[in-house]
Scaffold this motif. Structure first.
Motif, mmCIF file in Angstrom:
data_model
loop_
_atom_site.group_PDB
_atom_site.id
_atom_site.type_symbol
_atom_site.label_atom_id
_atom_site.label_comp_id
_atom_site.label_asym_id
_atom_site.label_seq_id
_atom_site.Cartn_x
_atom_site.Cartn_y
_atom_site.Cartn_z
ATOM 1 N N UNK A 98 30.132 -71.536 11.237
ATOM 2 C CA UNK A 98 29.732 -72.409 10.127
ATOM 3 C C UNK A 98 29.003 -73.657 10.643
ATOM 4 N N UNK A 99 29.464 -74.186 11.762
ATOM 5 C CA UNK A 99 28.809 -75.343 12.382
ATOM 6 C C UNK A 99 27.407 -74.962 12.842
ATOM 7 N N UNK A 100 27.295 -73.805 13.501
ATOM 8 C CA UNK A 100 25.995 -73.322 13.991
ATOM 9 C C UNK A 100 25.050 -73.075 12.819
ATOM 10 N N UNK A 101 25.552 -72.454 11.755
ATOM 11 C CA UNK A 101 24.722 -72.205 10.573
ATOM 12 C C UNK A 101 24.239 -73.512 9.955
ATOM 13 N N UNK A 102 25.102 -74.519 9.900
ATOM 14 C CA UNK A 102 24.710 -75.822 9.358
ATOM 15 C C UNK A 102 23.649 -76.481 10.234
ATOM 16 N N UNK A 103 23.819 -76.392 11.554
ATOM 17 C CA UNK A 103 22.813 -76.941 12.470
ATOM 18 C C UNK A 103 21.477 -76.230 12.307
ATOM 19 N N UNK A 104 21.519 -74.907 12.170
ATOM 20 C CA UNK A 104 20.288 -74.130 11.997
ATOM 21 C C UNK A 104 19.578 -74.521 10.706
ATOM 22 N N UNK A 105 20.343 -74.678 9.641
ATOM 23 C CA UNK A 105 19.758 -75.072 8.361
ATOM 24 C C UNK A 105 19.127 -76.456 8.461
ATOM 25 N N UNK A 106 19.859 -77.384 9.084
ATOM 26 C CA UNK A 106 19.317 -78.735 9.257
ATOM 27 C C UNK A 106 18.052 -78.701 10.116
ATOM 28 N N UNK A 107 18.078 -77.925 11.196
ATOM 29 C CA UNK A 107 16.912 -77.812 12.078
ATOM 30 C C UNK A 107 15.709 -77.242 11.349
ATOM 31 N N UNK A 108 15.934 -76.243 10.526
ATOM 32 C CA UNK A 108 14.856 -75.646 9.739
ATOM 33 C C UNK A 108 14.262 -76.689 8.784
ATOM 34 N N UNK A 110 14.452 -79.938 9.022
ATOM 35 C CA UNK A 110 13.816 -81.015 9.789
ATOM 36 C C UNK A 110 12.414 -80.603 10.255
ATOM 37 N N UNK A 111 12.305 -79.369 10.763
ATOM 38 C CA UNK A 111 10.991 -78.885 11.208
ATOM 39 C C UNK A 111 10.001 -78.900 10.040
ATOM 40 N N UNK A 112 10.488 -78.447 8.882
ATOM 41 C CA UNK A 112 9.639 -78.417 7.695
ATOM 42 C C UNK A 112 9.212 -79.829 7.285
ATOM 43 N N UNK A 113 10.144 -80.770 7.347
ATOM 44 C CA UNK A 113 9.842 -82.159 6.976
ATOM 45 C C UNK A 113 8.826 -82.786 7.923
ATOM 46 N N UNK A 114 9.009 -82.562 9.220
ATOM 47 C CA UNK A 114 8.140 -83.172 10.216
ATOM 48 C C UNK A 114 6.771 -82.518 10.294
ATOM 49 N N UNK A 115 6.741 -81.184 10.247
ATOM 50 C CA UNK A 115 5.468 -80.472 10.433
ATOM 51 C C UNK A 115 4.816 -80.066 9.114
#
Length: 118
Positions: A98-108, A110-115
């Motif tokens: 669940x922690x890994x899934x949350x990190x992956x979602x946040x990373x996705x 964040x990438x979308x927001x930045x790029x």
């Protein structure tokens, strides 16, 4: 006039300590990537080397040993020629999914927001 909620110093300190404990176990560049790779299925050492891009065999071995010591990963030696070693998350290790899934979602996100791209 609305009263600001009281800050509970003890709860805050316990919360921060728990975060420090988690970060101590998951620290470094590779552990989360190793755990994320093992969330889906057990993998051989050589498959993990390919999956966790950029890690050396020596570092992978060290990180896996540490994850074993913390009861997050199990190592199984198969009676094959040549000997095959497989790693998988323990039941306790799966609690990190669940922690890994949350990190992956946040990373996705964040990438979308930045790029601006998905």
């Amino acid at each position: 006039m609305l009263k600001e909620p009281e800050h509970d110093q003890k709860k805050c300190a316990q919360h921060i300590m728990a975060v420090h404990d988690a970060m101590y176990i998951l620290n470094g560049r590779w552990k989360i990537s190793i755990i994320a790779s093992l969330c889906f299925n057990r993998l051989r050492f050589t498959d993990l080397l390919k999956e966790v891009e950029g890690i050396s065999g020596k570092m992978l071995s060290r990180e896996l040993k540490n994850l074993e010591e913390n009861q997050l990963v199990t190592r199984t030696v198969l009676n094959t020629q040549p000997i095959t070693v497989e790693y998988e998350l323990t039941e306790y290790g799966h609690t990190l999914k669940e922690v890994i899934d949350s990190l992956a979602k946040w990373g996705h996100n964040h990438r979308k927001k930045i790029t601006g791209k998905e």
